[in-house]
Scaffold this motif. Structure first.
Motif, PDB file in Angstrom:
ATOM      1  N   GLY A 176      77.275  42.557  55.958  1.00  0.00           N
ATOM      2  CA  GLY A 176      77.994  42.187  57.169  1.00  0.00           C
ATOM      3  C   GLY A 176      77.679  41.248  57.263  1.00  0.00           C
ATOM      4  N   ARG A 177      78.180  39.912  57.252  1.00  0.00           N
ATOM      5  CA  ARG A 177      78.110  38.048  57.923  1.00  0.00           C
ATOM      6  C   ARG A 177      77.063  38.194  58.760  1.00  0.00           C
ATOM      7  N   GLY A 178      75.533  37.662  58.860  1.00  0.00           N
ATOM      8  CA  GLY A 178      74.764  37.404  59.655  1.00  0.00           C
ATOM      9  C   GLY A 178      73.395  38.326  59.132  1.00  0.00           C
ATOM     10  N   ALA A 222      68.809  35.435  49.395  1.00  0.00           N
ATOM     11  CA  ALA A 222      69.531  35.617  48.256  1.00  0.00           C
ATOM     12  C   ALA A 222      70.559  35.523  48.503  1.00  0.00           C
ATOM     13  N   THR A 223      71.494  36.598  49.547  1.00  0.00           N
ATOM     14  CA  THR A 223      72.687  36.429  50.201  1.00  0.00           C
ATOM     15  C   THR A 223      73.150  35.918  50.844  1.00  0.00           C
ATOM     16  N   MET A 224      71.643  35.230  51.782  1.00  0.00           N
ATOM     17  CA  MET A 224      72.886  34.351  52.523  1.00  0.00           C
ATOM     18  C   MET A 224      74.093  33.369  52.591  1.00  0.00           C
ATOM     19  N   HIS A 225      74.976  32.792  53.141  1.00  0.00           N
ATOM     20  CA  HIS A 225      76.013  32.280  53.328  1.00  0.00           C
ATOM     21  C   HIS A 225      76.881  32.614  51.907  1.00  0.00           C
ATOM     22  N   LYS A 226      76.738  33.614  51.275  1.00  0.00           N
ATOM     23  CA  LYS A 226      77.373  34.153  50.151  1.00  0.00           C
ATOM     24  C   LYS A 226      78.466  35.382  51.253  1.00  0.00           C
ATOM     25  N   LEU A 227      79.244  35.720  50.181  1.00  0.00           N
ATOM     26  CA  LEU A 227      79.935  36.892  50.037  1.00  0.00           C
ATOM     27  C   LEU A 227      79.578  37.914  50.329  1.00  0.00           C
ATOM     28  N   ASP A 228      79.590  38.936  50.626  1.00  0.00           N
ATOM     29  CA  ASP A 228      79.091  40.531  50.601  1.00  0.00           C
ATOM     30  C   ASP A 228      77.585  40.071  50.902  1.00  0.00           C
ATOM     31  N   GLU A 229      77.101  39.115  52.165  1.00  0.00           N
ATOM     32  CA  GLU A 229      75.880  38.757  52.800  1.00  0.00           C
ATOM     33  C   GLU A 229      75.424  40.255  52.793  1.00  0.00           C
ATOM     34  N   SER A 253      84.396  44.650  51.752  1.00  0.00           N
ATOM     35  CA  SER A 253      84.249  45.390  53.219  1.00  0.00           C
ATOM     36  C   SER A 253      84.321  43.947  54.186  1.00  0.00           C
ATOM     37  N   ASP A 254      84.570  44.389  55.415  1.00  0.00           N
ATOM     38  CA  ASP A 254      85.058  42.923  56.119  1.00  0.00           C
ATOM     39  C   ASP A 254      84.353  43.182  56.839  1.00  0.00           C
ATOM     40  N   ALA A 255      83.713  41.576  56.978  1.00  0.00           N
ATOM     41  CA  ALA A 255      82.399  40.554  57.253  1.00  0.00           C
ATOM     42  C   ALA A 255      82.227  41.239  58.222  1.00  0.00           C
ATOM     43  N   PHE A 256      82.968  41.259  59.204  1.00  0.00           N
ATOM     44  CA  PHE A 256      81.923  41.823  60.645  1.00  0.00           C
ATOM     45  C   PHE A 256      82.886  43.223  61.570  1.00  0.00           C
ATOM     46  N   LYS A 257      82.827  43.954  59.254  1.00  0.00           N
ATOM     47  CA  LYS A 257      82.476  45.346  60.530  1.00  0.00           C
ATOM     48  C   LYS A 257      81.415  45.966  59.822  1.00  0.00           C
ATOM     49  N   PRO A 258      80.343  45.934  60.061  1.00  0.00           N
ATOM     50  CA  PRO A 258      79.017  46.558  59.681  1.00  0.00           C
ATOM     51  C   PRO A 258      78.735  47.709  58.566  1.00  0.00           C
ATOM     52  N   PRO A 300      83.403  33.765  57.258  1.00  0.00           N
ATOM     53  CA  PRO A 300      83.412  34.857  55.792  1.00  0.00           C
ATOM     54  C   PRO A 300      83.493  33.918  54.716  1.00  0.00           C
ATOM     55  N   GLY A 301      84.675  33.339  54.124  1.00  0.00           N
ATOM     56  CA  GLY A 301      85.274  33.209  52.945  1.00  0.00           C
ATOM     57  C   GLY A 301      85.952  34.642  53.016  1.00  0.00           C
TER      58      GLY A 301
END
Length: 383
Positions: free
Chosen positions: A107-109, A351-358, A93-98, A87-88
């Motif tokens: 959330g990441r993914g 547009a937001t893949m691989h970015k912060l705040d996906e 917000s937490d990348a793994f707390k949707p 996630p970087g």
């Protein structure tokens, strides 16, 4: 906007399933909990789910999932990956707390590509007959050595061969439905190691400086024009991605110099041929150099035809858009699956893949599920 699909009461809502997948942290190579979530969603729908571990460190172990429903009739496959990039730092917000904010699920993914997998599960809740499979890996964002390739081998062992395959990569650019991928360029990375002989800069005749030889080779490589593109592909390109000497001393001729380059190529070329061409140039300047190529995948094209038209028609029905057929962007696991059958890629806005705040628009998740359902309806009708 039509209401979200609800084919089966026991099926988690597409948004809720996406949330569960995001919450199962799965930085590549992925294993364990995220596959538990997907299996729990598929098993009640009548899919026979097989999970297996492939490979060893450093590129593994990797978990893969093959889910199949039906036996006979037209075999339609959906392929994707549950692994995500790290996630970087700097998320709001937490990348793994949707979390849903302003109609967006963060959330990441979310986009790449757990949302698409959840959308297909929603779409496939209704059994339309024939054979349907999901080919899901935990190793697309990494080296991709023990993922989809291992799944293809497992399918061959079981005598499974899809007739059509849809890959759920995030292909849309500005709006859901504006782009479909019908091919991808190939990729080869090449490492170059030029040895020399260390010595004092005041006594160059007692040393052998590898840097000039490497620089001359790289200059010749950088001047190559591989092609001007094709009807469906942009021109192939060679990019120098690293030069390393690692010499902290100002008065020492180094013992070696290294470089790395990456080639993205269209279907006029093959990876091994390009690697051989680079090696020949390097060895002409530095005969004792070591050149190490790794071909990540060959270019492929699914020529416009019945399958791309079927997917485009489904997109138009749901979104009202006419999708552009494209081969732009990076590689995907479609490069492996294209050896089995015609492959088309379609998914969320990238547009937001691989970015912060996906993030993915909640409405897009529902719409994508409807597009996938419309694809399945057309596949069934055409069988």
């Amino acid at each position: 906007m039509p209401p979200p699909m609800n084919h089966a009461p026991s099926l988690p809502d597409v948004v809720e399933l996406t949330k569960k997948l995001i919450a199962a942290e799965s930085v590549t190579p992925a294993r364990g909990p995220v596959f538990d979530v997907l299996e729990a969603a598929l098993a009640p729908l009548g899919f026979m789910v097989e999970r297996f571990i492939s490979g060893e460190a450093p590129d593994g172990p990797v978990e893969n999932l093959l889910a199949v429903r039906g036996n006979g009739g037209r075999h339609f496959a959906f392929a994707g990956h549950l692994d995500v990039v790290p996630p970087g730092l700097g998320w709001h917000s937490d990348a793994f707390k949707p979390e849903i904010r302003g109609g967006l699920l963060y959330g990441r993914g979310a986009v790449d590509m757990k949302g698409a997998i959840a959308a297909f599960v929603a779409a496939v809740a209704e059994d339309r007959g024939g054979t349907t499979s999901l080919i899901i890996t935990g190793d697309e964002e990494g080296p991709a050595i023990f993922g989809t390739r291992a799944l293809i081998d497992r399918m061959a062992e079981r005598g499974l061969k899809p007739e059509l395959c849809l890959v759920g990569e995030p292909t849309s650019v500005d709006r859901l439905g504006d782009m479909v991928k019908i091919g991808r360029r190939g990729s080869v990375n090449i490492w170059i190691d030029v040895p020399g002989r260390q010595g004092h800069v005041a006594y160059p005749h007692l040393a052998d400086n590898p840097i000039p030889r490497l620089v001359r080779a790289l200059a010749e490589i950088d001047g190559i024009v591989l092609d001007d593109g094709t009807d469906w592909f942009q021109p192939s390109n060679i990019e120098l991605t690293d030069i390393t000497v690692g010499n902290p001393a100002t008065n020492v001729i180094p013992a070696r110099a290294e470089a790395r380059l990456s080639i993205r190529f269209n279907d006029l070329h093959r990876g091994d041929d390009l690697a051989a061409r680079v090696a020949a140039i390097v060895h002409a300047h530095a005969p004792d150099a070591i050149v190490t190529p790794r071909v990540s995948g060959e270019a492929f094209l699914t020529p416009p035809g019945d399958f791309s038209a079927l997917v485009s028609d489904a997109i138009a029905e749901v979104t009202g858009l006419t999708a552009e057929l494209s081969t732009t962007g990076g590689t995907s696991d479609a490069r492996f699956l294209s050896k089995l059958c015609p492959v088309v890629e379609f998914g969320l806005v990238n547009a937001t893949m691989h970015k912060l705040d996906e993030a993915v628009a909640v409405e897009d998740l529902h719409a994508l599920a409807r597009v996938y359902a419309a694809v399945l309806d057309r596949v069934t009708a055409a069988a």
